[in-house]
Scaffold this active site. Structure first.
Site, PDB file in Angstrom:
ATOM      1  N   MET A 473      33.918  14.523  -3.300  1.00 32.02           N
ATOM      2  CA  MET A 473      35.104  14.614  -4.152  1.00 32.02           C
ATOM      3  C   MET A 473      36.014  15.653  -3.502  1.00 32.02           C
ATOM      4  O   MET A 473      35.791  16.861  -3.643  1.00 32.02           O
ATOM      5  CB  MET A 473      34.734  15.018  -5.578  1.00 32.02           C
ATOM      6  CG  MET A 473      33.932  13.968  -6.332  1.00 32.02           C
ATOM      7  SD  MET A 473      33.310  14.589  -7.923  1.00 32.02           S
ATOM      8  CE  MET A 473      34.839  15.085  -8.716  1.00 32.02           C
ATOM      9  N   THR A 474      37.009  15.186  -2.756  1.00 33.70           N
ATOM     10  CA  THR A 474      37.825  16.115  -1.978  1.00 33.70           C
ATOM     11  C   THR A 474      38.648  17.043  -2.860  1.00 33.70           C
ATOM     12  O   THR A 474      38.976  18.155  -2.451  1.00 33.70           O
ATOM     13  CB  THR A 474      38.768  15.337  -1.045  1.00 33.70           C
ATOM     14  OG1 THR A 474      39.547  14.425  -1.828  1.00 33.70           O
ATOM     15  CG2 THR A 474      37.978  14.544  -0.019  1.00 33.70           C
ATOM     16  N   CYS A 475      38.980  16.597  -4.071  1.00 36.23           N
ATOM     17  CA  CYS A 475      39.794  17.445  -4.945  1.00 36.23           C
ATOM     18  C   CYS A 475      39.010  18.648  -5.441  1.00 36.23           C
ATOM     19  O   CYS A 475      39.585  19.666  -5.834  1.00 36.23           O
ATOM     20  CB  CYS A 475      40.316  16.639  -6.124  1.00 36.23           C
ATOM     21  SG  CYS A 475      39.033  15.887  -7.130  1.00 36.23           S
ATOM     22  N   ALA A 476      37.670  18.542  -5.445  1.00 34.88           N
ATOM     23  CA  ALA A 476      36.833  19.625  -5.941  1.00 34.88           C
ATOM     24  C   ALA A 476      35.927  20.206  -4.861  1.00 34.88           C
ATOM     25  O   ALA A 476      35.097  21.066  -5.157  1.00 34.88           O
ATOM     26  CB  ALA A 476      35.977  19.130  -7.103  1.00 34.88           C
TER      27      ALA A 476
END
Length: 508
Positions: A473-476
């Site tokens: 999960m690149t956003c996290a």
């Protein structure tokens, strides 16, 4: 690139660069310069770097570089012999220029120092007022502090990508005043200056002139850092180096430092090509993703800069025809890569050429110039990784799969490390401070296999995990890692996911 390297020519050039008399007397064969520049692909980076240091900075630095290489290749035998003989083996000593600067006014001090001493052949050494430190440490710190100062948002030098409130809050908690710096995850590239402000007077003209002078300082700083073999913490875009060297650039290069604008221009270009292929105006209105062009309300203003009209009165003129769309895309490209950054790039080249010729860097690729200026990245150790990464939801620091992962990460070379970072975070660069400064904190959790062999218990789970791939999960900054049965299996599955997962964001 390695496929084109000539082992014989590389070996011959390497032997030629060991000829001290030829280098000192300026007797390098003509074929060296004729091949290294235009045919740089024939030689590996290390050989070209050695050629650069032996030919770009004059005799004194060439001799010093050759001596350092000779000492390193001898494995310290020369130093030991010197100790036994009671004398030091040294070809020559470079003159050093010591300068004292104010730590609280780094940018102003740097401008004055570089204006006075950048042209000097002496090695520049910096120290600070009211501090006793001197030598390499304070000098390297000066270049690092100056690198950060040049990334300040209020200078107006660089393109900036806004962050949402959540990202800002998390970054502010990690580092005080982080909002004062430019956010350029794909590398720094100059922010276009409206031609009217560059040639005008008043407040806008003074601000533009100050930006141009900062780029002159940047050119002097980069050249002096290369000359003195110092490293900078300045993540410049590869397109910046290409523009500085005069390489031809076009619309497709914009996506390399501004993916959002690049993707928009690509969609507009595809719509224009499709419209013309269908017969133009006779086929109906020009559609962009199924929407009429006029309904998009695109005006002749540079995206993200309402103070930069692309034509007189452009803010009140809507792009509505195919001809206007072609003109708009050409104007955006010119403002972004051409006339909008011409003054800044011109000042950068002038400042750089005061120290040594910028053209000597043409023997390197853009990513290699970055390595010369900024190094190849931090080296990950098991201890540093275990302290920087959080383990949760089924994993602890003592879990066997976690130990496998840390060992794999610590063994990654520079290229694989960048690929891993891009896979996990969406960007191949780490923020200042390295992995520990990454926000949100890099987290590894257990990913349960999508299928488990019935009745096999724990062993079945491990075997099923081997068929699954890790996801992120690149956003996290979140890694979902299956419990692989061995380190070899994990390494193979992880590298496969990194290679095949580039350029696509999917749900897992």
């Amino acid at each position: 690139r390695d496929e084109f390297v000539s082992a014989k020519l590389s070996s011959k050039l390497g032997q030629q660069l060991k000829d001290v008399l030829a280098i000192c007397g300026g007797g390098m064969p003509a074929w060296c310069n004729s091949l290294v520049g235009p045919c740089r692909f024939l030689f590996p980076f290390e050989i070209r770097k050695r050629y650069f240091y032996c030919t770009a900075f004059g005799l004194g630095r060439a001799l010093q570089h050759m001596q350092q290489l000779h000492t390193a290749e001898a494995g310290g035998a020369l130093a030991a012999a010197a100790d036994r003989d009671g004398r030091e083996l040294r070809v020559g000593r470079l003159q050093r220029q010591k300068v004292r600067v104010s730590r609280k006014r780094i940018l102003e001090s740097a401008a004055k120092v570089m204006e006075l001493y950048a042209r000097s052949r002496a090695v520049l050494e910096l120290e600070y007022f009211n501090e006793v430190g001197t030598g390499l440490g304070p000098t390297l710190e000066f270049y690092t502090l100056l690198s950060h100062e040049l990334q300040r948002k209020d200078l107006g030098m660089w393109r900036h990508e806004e962050q949402d409130d959540t990202q800002k809050q998390k970054q502010d908690k990690q580092r005080a005043g982080s909002g004062a710096y430019v956010n350029a995850p794909w590398g720094l590239f100059p922010r276009p200056l409206p031609p009217a402000s560059v040639s005008g007077s008043g407040g806008a003209g003074a601000a533009a002139a100050k930006v141009v002078e900062h780029f002159r300082l940047l050119g002097r700083t980069l050249a002096k850092a290369l000359q003195d073999n110092r490293l900078l913490d300045l993540p410049l875009s590869h397109v910046f180096f290409a523009a500085a060297l005069g390489s031809p650039l076009d619309m497709w290069d914009i996506a390399r430092f501004d993916p959002g604008l690049g993707a928009t221009l690509a969609r507009l270009h595809a719509a224009l090509v499709a419209h013309r292929a269908a017969g133009g105006a006779v086929s109906g209105p020009l559609l962009v993703d199924g929407v009429p062009l006029e309904d998009l309300c695109i005006t002749f203003v540079l995206p993200g800069q309402p103070d930069y009209p692309l034509r007189p009165g452009g803010g009140d003129m809507v792009v509505s025809t195919a001809e206007q769309l072609a003109e708009y895309m050409a104007a955006v490209t010119d403002a972004t890569l051409g006339s909008g950054v011409a003054a800044q790039m011109g000042a950068f080249r002038e400042g750089f050429n005061e120290v040594f010729s910028l053209s000597t860097l043409s023997i390197f690729n853009e990513d290699e110039i970055e390595v010369l200026l900024c190094g190849s990245g931090e080296r990950w150790t098991l201890q540093a990784l275990s302290e920087a990464i959080k383990f949760d939801h089924g994993y602890t620091a003592n879990s066997q799969p976690v130990k496998y992962l840390l060992e794999i990460m610590s063994e990654l070379d520079a290229a694989d490390q960048r690929a891993f970072l891009r896979f996990v975070t969406g960007c191949p660069r780490l923020p200042p401070g390295g992995l520990t400064a990454l926000q949100p904190r890099l987290t590894v959790v257990r990913k349960h296999p999508r299928w488990v062999a019935a009745g096999l218990g724990g062993a079945g789970t491990m075997c099923a995990a081997d068929a699954d791939l890790p996801s992120v999960m690149t956003c996290a900054n979140y890694i979902k890692l299956p419990p692989y049965s061995s380190k070899a299996v994990m390494a193979a599955r992880l590298m496969y996911a990194i290679r095949e997962g580039q350029g696509s964001f999917d749900l897992s």
